[in-house]
Write a protein that holds these residues in place. Structure first.
Motif, PDB file in Angstrom:
ATOM      1  N   SER A   1      -1.157 105.882  56.516  1.00  0.00           N
ATOM      2  CA  SER A   1      -0.753 105.620  55.134  1.00  0.00           C
ATOM      3  C   SER A   1      -0.106 106.853  54.543  1.00  0.00           C
ATOM      4  CB  SER A   1      -1.963 105.195  54.299  1.00  0.00           C
ATOM      5  OG  SER A   1      -2.920 106.234  54.243  1.00  0.00           O
TER       6      SER A   1
ATOM      7  N   GLU B   1       3.902 103.559  52.163  1.00  0.00           N
ATOM      8  CA  GLU B   1       3.404 102.391  52.858  1.00  0.00           C
ATOM      9  C   GLU B   1       2.093 102.670  53.575  1.00  0.00           C
ATOM     10  OE1 GLU B   1       6.144 101.158  55.877  1.00  0.00           O
ATOM     11  OE2 GLU B   1       5.934 102.990  57.034  1.00  0.00           O
TER      12      GLU B   1
ATOM     13  N   GLN C   1       0.195  95.234  60.658  1.00  0.00           N
ATOM     14  CA  GLN C   1       0.421  94.887  59.255  1.00  0.00           C
ATOM     15  C   GLN C   1       1.028  96.083  58.529  1.00  0.00           C
ATOM     16  OE1 GLN C   1      -2.777  94.477  56.098  1.00  0.00           O
ATOM     17  NE2 GLN C   1      -2.266  92.296  56.394  1.00  0.00           N
ATOM     18  N   TYR C   2       2.061  95.783  57.707  1.00  0.00           N
ATOM     19  CA  TYR C   2       2.745  96.804  56.932  1.00  0.00           C
ATOM     20  C   TYR C   2       2.638  96.429  55.457  1.00  0.00           C
ATOM     21  CZ  TYR C   2       4.898  97.826  61.471  1.00  0.00           C
ATOM     22  OH  TYR C   2       5.100  98.131  62.794  1.00  0.00           O
ATOM     23  N   LYS C   3       2.148  97.355  54.634  1.00  0.00           N
ATOM     24  CA  LYS C   3       2.063  97.145  53.188  1.00  0.00           C
ATOM     25  C   LYS C   3       2.869  98.220  52.481  1.00  0.00           C
ATOM     26  CE  LYS C   3      -2.485  94.917  52.879  1.00  0.00           C
ATOM     27  NZ  LYS C   3      -3.839  94.996  52.254  1.00  0.00           N
TER      28      LYS C   3
ATOM     29  N   GLU D   1       4.286  95.276  46.151  1.00  0.00           N
ATOM     30  CA  GLU D   1       3.512  94.066  46.404  1.00  0.00           C
ATOM     31  C   GLU D   1       4.107  93.282  47.578  1.00  0.00           C
ATOM     32  OE1 GLU D   1       2.647  91.730  42.989  1.00  0.00           O
ATOM     33  OE2 GLU D   1       2.583  93.455  41.643  1.00  0.00           O
ATOM     34  N   ARG D   2       4.448  93.993  48.643  1.00  0.00           N
ATOM     35  CA  ARG D   2       5.063  93.363  49.805  1.00  0.00           C
ATOM     36  C   ARG D   2       4.232  93.674  51.052  1.00  0.00           C
ATOM     37  NH1 ARG D   2      11.278  94.525  50.987  1.00  0.00           N
ATOM     38  NH2 ARG D   2      10.478  96.446  51.915  1.00  0.00           N
ATOM     39  N   THR D   3       3.915  92.619  51.816  1.00  0.00           N
ATOM     40  CA  THR D   3       3.122  92.763  53.036  1.00  0.00           C
ATOM     41  C   THR D   3       3.810  92.012  54.161  1.00  0.00           C
ATOM     42  OG1 THR D   3       1.075  92.873  51.740  1.00  0.00           O
ATOM     43  CG2 THR D   3       0.875  92.421  54.102  1.00  0.00           C
ATOM     44  N   GLU D   4       3.890  92.650  55.313  1.00  0.00           N
ATOM     45  CA  GLU D   4       4.495  92.035  56.494  1.00  0.00           C
ATOM     46  C   GLU D   4       3.514  92.174  57.651  1.00  0.00           C
ATOM     47  OE1 GLU D   4       8.880  91.860  58.670  1.00  0.00           O
ATOM     48  OE2 GLU D   4       8.478  93.259  57.018  1.00  0.00           O
ATOM     49  N   SER D   5       3.116  91.026  58.255  1.00  0.00           N
ATOM     50  CA  SER D   5       2.117  91.019  59.312  1.00  0.00           C
ATOM     51  C   SER D   5       2.684  90.355  60.556  1.00  0.00           C
ATOM     52  CB  SER D   5       0.858  90.264  58.870  1.00  0.00           C
ATOM     53  OG  SER D   5       0.331  90.813  57.670  1.00  0.00           O
TER      54      SER D   5
ATOM     55  N   TYR E   1       5.231  87.036  56.070  1.00  0.00           N
ATOM     56  CA  TYR E   1       5.860  87.935  55.097  1.00  0.00           C
ATOM     57  C   TYR E   1       5.497  87.463  53.695  1.00  0.00           C
ATOM     58  CZ  TYR E   1       9.550  90.276  52.429  1.00  0.00           C
ATOM     59  OH  TYR E   1      10.229  91.037  51.510  1.00  0.00           O
TER      60      TYR E   1
ATOM     61  N   GLU F   1       5.550  88.627  49.394  1.00  0.00           N
ATOM     62  CA  GLU F   1       5.856  89.509  48.277  1.00  0.00           C
ATOM     63  C   GLU F   1       5.471  88.791  46.994  1.00  0.00           C
ATOM     64  OE1 GLU F   1      10.634  88.499  47.918  1.00  0.00           O
ATOM     65  OE2 GLU F   1       9.985  90.379  48.821  1.00  0.00           O
TER      66      GLU F   1
END
Length: 298
Positions: A7, A11, A22-24, A29-33, A43, A45
């Motif tokens: 971290s 991000e 997982q990327y935050k 307020e965007r998360t990609e798993s 994905y 947001e």
């Protein structure tokens, strides 16, 4: 290396190898798993949820706000839908029963009922009907035509193209005037001919005999029992092939050449990458491999 978390101010990244990641993004307020990438992706947001599985075969995209919602997805090859974008863009279909799909497989719109009994596609001002696909085809709009596959067919557009075939794929004649004038015709395997402003290519009883001529840059090629015997000479290319005994090819524009002896046993080639001249020798591709590099200028 199974579990990892990193971290920073931008991000937060978490890994559970080899199962997922997982990327935050902080503040967006965007998360990609990912799950067993590329089999699963999720994905999210602030006003959007999107997921896809199995190399994109299953896709779902949901965009929402306090005023309206937009949904679209595809579950290949069975289901397609798009809702909330207006009458011109919304659609729904269940294969093979029926429905409408837009902007799919290179077509502006595709309609079908009890596929393959009845299909209608739109591409620009061109409309195609299949009843059933692919045997009976009718084309209307800015181009016209009819085909009863594989017996024969004729499609044409004024000042653009004229395509004919019979006993597909044995006899064909395709003439084009846009974007450039060209002709392709043949009765396979006895005869095949191609002509453009720069190229003429003729084959007789393919692959027994062939001849190719290119205008600019000049190149002329003769073929017998292609690809075994090929002789080509030109301003930038040279081919001398007596396969599998000996083959030599040269590209003068790229300052490279390649030579085979008793293919696929012995191969040597020379080429230049930027300012490096490379000479390479191989025996059975990778069983023996030797390379020398030198400064091409000095």
């Amino acid at each position: 290396p199974i579990v990892e978390k990193k971290s920073n101010n931008a991000e937060t990244v978490q890994f559970l190898r080899p199962f997922g990641a997982q990327y935050k993004l902080v503040g967006e307020e965007r998360t990609e798993s990912y799950f067993l990438y590329p089999f699963g992706r999720d994905y999210r947001e602030k006003e959007r949820i999107c997921w896809s599985n199995f190399f994109g075969l299953f896709n779902y995209d949901w965009r929402f706000s306090s005023e309206k919602q937009y949904r679209e997805g595809q579950f290949l090859p069975f289901g397609f839908f798009r809702k909330g974008y207006g009458l011109e863009s919304d659609y729904a279909a269940v294969w093979p029963l029926g429905g409408t799909v837009k902007n799919f497989l290179g077509k502006d719109r595709s309609d079908w009922f009890l596929w393959p009994l009845w299909i209608k596609t739109y591409k620009g001002e061109q409309v195609n009907y299949w009843t059933p696909w692919p045997f009976v085809t009718v084309r209307k709009g800015d181009s016209q035509g009819f085909a009863l596959w594989p017996l024969g067919g004729h499609f044409y557009k004024e000042n653009a193209y004229d395509e004919r075939y019979a006993i597909w794929p044995l006899f064909y004649r395709h003439q084009y005037w846009q974007p450039e004038e060209s002709l392709k015709t043949g009765f396979l395997p006895l005869y095949a001919y191609e002509k453009t402003a720069n190229v003429k290519d003729l084959s007789i009883i393919w692959p027994i005999w062939g001849h190719r001529w290119e205008k600019h840059p000049h190149y002329e090629e003769h073929r017998i029992l292609w690809p075994l015997w090929v002789q080509g000479r030109g301003d930038t290319r040279l081919i001398n092939r007596w396969a599998p005994f000996h083959t030599y090819s040269e590209n003068k524009a790229h300052k490279s050449n390649k030579e085979w002896f008793l293919w696929p046993f012995i191969k040597q080639q020379n080429w230049i990458e930027q300012s490096v001249a490379i000479h390479q020798e191989q025996f059975l591709y990778f069983l023996f491999w030797h390379q020398e590099q030198k400064n091409a200028q000095t």
